[in-house]
Design an enzyme around this catalytic site. Structure first.
Site, short mmCIF file in Angstrom:
data_model
loop_
_atom_site.label_atom_id
_atom_site.label_comp_id
_atom_site.label_asym_id
_atom_site.label_seq_id
_atom_site.Cartn_x
_atom_site.Cartn_y
_atom_site.Cartn_z
N GLY A 52 0.80 -1.18 0.01
CA GLY A 52 -0.13 0.10 0.02
C GLY A 52 0.77 1.19 -0.07
N THR A 53 1.78 1.28 0.86
CA THR A 53 2.88 2.32 0.89
C THR A 53 3.35 2.80 -0.50
OG1 THR A 53 3.41 1.96 3.14
CG2 THR A 53 4.88 3.43 1.97
N ASN B 186 -7.96 4.20 9.27
CA ASN B 186 -7.52 2.92 10.06
C ASN B 186 -7.70 2.90 11.38
OD1 ASN B 186 -5.49 5.30 9.81
ND2 ASN B 186 -4.06 3.61 10.65
N GLN C 179 -7.94 0.06 3.91
CA GLN C 179 -8.97 -0.50 4.87
C GLN C 179 -10.32 -0.77 4.22
OE1 GLN C 179 -7.92 -1.48 7.84
NE2 GLN C 179 -5.96 -0.31 8.11
N GLY D 126 -2.70 -5.71 0.02
CA GLY D 126 -3.14 -7.29 -0.12
C GLY D 126 -3.10 -7.84 1.43
N HIS D 127 -2.50 -7.62 2.31
CA HIS D 127 -2.55 -8.27 3.49
C HIS D 127 -3.70 -7.62 4.48
CE1 HIS D 127 -0.63 -5.46 6.36
NE2 HIS D 127 -0.02 -4.87 5.05
N THR E 188 10.46 -7.62 -11.79
CA THR E 188 9.72 -8.59 -12.08
C THR E 188 8.71 -8.83 -11.37
OG1 THR E 188 11.75 -9.92 -12.98
CG2 THR E 188 10.19 -11.30 -12.07
N CYS F 250 2.94 5.01 23.76
CA CYS F 250 3.97 4.12 24.00
C CYS F 250 4.02 2.96 23.14
CB CYS F 250 3.50 3.60 25.49
SG CYS F 250 4.55 4.51 26.60
#
Lengths: 402, 296
Positions: free
Chosen positions: A72-73, A151, A179, A200-201, A237, A325
């Site tokens: 995505g990035t 997100n 998202q 994809g993930h 590729t 944190c």
């Protein structure tokens, strides 16, 4: 691994059917799709099929509008940098304060390169002011980049309408939809969206594969130059196995679209309503009336999110938080800050994000565990006295260098 | 997820001395709500002896903040105030078998709460000189404010300068872009342009140490770690110091031990903290030879 995984906005498990579809392309179908011999040919056909499966999910007019990328990035960077290169006379970008770092960090870098970036503000429920947007659009705007769904809170932005407005101003429109894709029915051929990013993930395909949708006729400058892959728009590729996997995942997401918006939404609503009913001083962030069906972001006041996550993890429950944190920074989530959520609540936000694999039993288990975890941490909190917050909590505890 | 030690986890999951201490006579409230970590430390001090009879805490914060608070209360109970004030933030971190660099500020907060609570008991006003900016160098936990002030105070002009003065950038070097940005900003304030490749100022020995003082300091650190190595049947000796490289000889069970790299890393960290500069510790060939004979 056993456990309850309610962090599907971070990443999802790869569906077994997706793995199965991919496996032959590691071994017997290992060819390079660019080769002339038959080793390559079959792989080329598999990629073609995957491209059409993704086209179907996005409701794109042509399969050639689908460009496979690594994530995505990469899609986000390709889209924005392409828009700037293709229109050198336009020096402005419009985006929002609550975008993913894939957009915000790039924009901060582009500001240093001399571009003017406008960041649209959001209100307390994470909504944009379209009047502010209209005023900012001009013949200087090269590209507008606005996420489809946030997100952290799941809140939707009116990207279809915003794309129309950008188009009328002669600006390109990009949306980071990582998202939304797979959870929201899409019909890109009927919109003025020029570019859209997919990861994809986030939809049960593997990590390391993404898509940039590029509407036919949109002027384009590649990020990676080299071979003729992806019609010269993304050299390198092809990640053949993952492309095949993403195709299968896209097909399955389309089949599960109704389920995501009914059953998954029902489970999410049940989880959220029960937690809010059982835990005092907790509230939903973002816009509950207009958001992703799988996401619930709940702020637990007067405690800190990383501590909540560590205790949840002890019970085998995975979620995420907007606290400083957990990010390694010194500020809580920029999304919570943009919505004006006070620090004492912003640090205690927890995002539960479900998937079509989430079960009723898991939801019941989380409902049973969360209230005691919150109570346990509040016992340690200087803002808390007995069963409720101290009277005037901000005065009861006002540490030095606050 | 953070790499917390078992001790940190234990003090987080079963915090000691949590909750209000009803008859406290010294209270310290410190921390920053914007950063998401704040702590109230409550002490019950016996006025005749200055001994801390009891200590409790309440913490708004992450796992390591809660663990640091819990550890602190355990460490100071039974001590006199003056003894307790000798507890440093490093002592708190050591008690917990270490904290990740991004979390060291949790132990700093514990130490400050202690100072504030003691000041409160003694009827003094404790003022905080602590200013924390965004963490730039994660290897040495150096923040932007410190880097900025050091550049300003010493007219620094290169990343190497910044590393020499603050340690920032002396580790993995992924923050060099960030340090350059701060240099550009501060230098433009004084009307200068940042030029990459500017040679570092003469590598003055930090804190004005002579070579002899520096070597004595190195020896002192090695003396500190030797008893522990000897317990494990090993030893270490200083061979030579060449600029920023310190050559040592690992002997006995230490030579060729699978943990050698880890041990050296720990010693290197201690040396850097003591010398306040970036150094590299290298085992000598002699050590390598004995390794070769041990493990043909």
């Amino acid at each position: 691994m056993e456990g309850i995984y309610f962090d599907n906005n971070a990443t999802t498990r790869v569906d077994e059917a997706v793995v199965e579809a991919m496996l032959p392309y590691f071994t017997e179908q290992f060819g390079n799709p660019s080769s002339m011999h038959s080793f390559g040919n079959k792989v080329g056909l598999a990629i073609k099929k995957a491209r059409m499966q993704v086209q179907e999910l996005l409701g794109a007019e042509h399969d050639s509008e689908i460009i496979f990328t690594s994530c995505g990035t990469e899609s986000d960077s390709t889209a924005i940098l392409s828009a700037l290169k293709a229109q050198p006379e336009r020096k402005e970008i419009i985006t929002t304060t609550v975008e993913h770092p894939a957009i915000l960090t790039l924009c901060a870098y582009l500001e240093k390169e001399g571009y003017k970036v406008h960041y649209l503000k959001v209100d307390g429920k994470g909504r944009l002011d379209l009047d502010e947007y209209k005023k900012l659009l001009s013949d200087q705007t090269a590209v507008v980049s606005v996420m489809w769904a946030n997100n952290e809170t799941g809140t939707f932005f009116p990207v279809v309408e915003m794309a129309e407005l950008a188009n009328a101003a002669g600006a390109m429109f990009h949306t980071d939809a990582v998202q939304a894709v797979g959870k929201v029915p899409l019909n890109l051929k009927d919109t003025k969206i020029d570019m859209l990013s997919v990861s994809g993930h986030k939809l049960h395909a593997p990590k390391g594969i993404g898509v940039l949708y590029l509407k036919r006729g949109t002027r384009f400058r590649p990020l990676l130059r080299g071979g003729h892959q992806e019609r010269g728009r993304r050299a390198g590729t092809e990640n053949t196995t993952s492309i095949v996997g993403l195709g299968k995942a896209a097909e399955m997401a389309l089949e599960a679209m109704a389920f995501e918006n009914t059953e998954v939404a029902r489970l999410r609503d049940k989880l959220e309503a029960a937690i809010l009913a059982k835990v005092p001083r907790s509230f939903v962030t973002g816009n509950p009336d207009n958001r992703l069906p799988n996401t619930s972001n709940i702020a637990f006041e007067f405690i800190e999110g990383e501590a909540i996550l560590l205790l949840l993890n002890k019970f085998g429950i995975a979620a995420s938080s907007g606290s400083a944190c957990t990010s390694g920074s010194l500020e809580p989530s920029h999304v919570m800050r943009a919505m004006g959520i006070p620090y004492t609540a912003a640090h205690g936000t927890v995002r539960f994000s479900l998937s079509r694999y989430s079960t009723e039993a898991e939801v019941d288990r989380v409902i049973a565990v969360v209230p005691e975890i919150i109570a346990q941490l509040r016992k340690l909190s200087p803002y808390w006295e007995g069963d409720g917050p101290a009277a005037e909590p901000e005065k009861a505890f006002a540490p030095t260098y606050a | 997820m953070w790499d917390y030690s078992d001790k940190v986890k234990e003090h987080f999951f079963q915090p000691r001395n949590a909750g209000v201490l009803a008859d406290a006579n010294g209270v310290g409230d410190v921390g920053s709500i914007s950063c998401g970590d704040a702590l109230r430390l409550m002490l019950k001090v016996e006025p005749e002896t200055d001994i801390i009879l009891d200590a409790h805490f309440q913490t708004f914060g992450c796992g390591s903040a809660i663990a640091s608070s819990s550890a602190l209360t355990e460490m100071i109970k039974g001590k006199t105030l003056d003894e307790a004030l000798k507890v440093s933030n490093q002592d708190i971190a050591d008690y917990l078998d270490g904290l990740p660099p991004e979390k060291m500020h949790c132990s700093v907060m514990g130490r400050e709460a202690l100072q504030a609570a003691v000041a409160n008991y003694r009827g003094e006003v404790w003022s905080d000189d602590h200013e924390e900016g965004a963490l730039v160098c994660k290897c040495f936990a150096i923040d932007a404010v410190l880097i900025e002030e050091t550049i300003r105070a010493n007219d620094l002009t290169s990343v190497q300068d910044v590393t020499n003065y603050t340690k920032a950038g002396g580790g993995c070097s992924s923050c060099h872009e960030g340090i350059e940005e701060i240099l550009v900003k501060v230098m433009s304030e004084r009307g200068e342009a940042f030029k990459p490749g500017t040679p570092a100022k003469e590598e003055a020995k930090p804190a004005g140490m002579t070579n002899l003082q520096r070597i004595r300091k190195i020896e002192a650190v090695l003396e500190m770690v030797r008893p522990q190595l000897k317990r494990d049947g090993g030893d270490i000796e200083l061979v030579d110091v060449d600029g920023k490289t310190i050559y040592v000889n690992m002997t006995g069970a230490c030579a060729g031990c699978q943990m050698e790299a880890l041990t050296l890393q720990g010693i290197q960290q201690k040396l850097m903290e003591e010398l306040k500069e970036f150094i590299k510790i290298v085992p000598t060939k002699a050590g390598a030879l004995s390794r070769a004979t041990c493990h043909p």
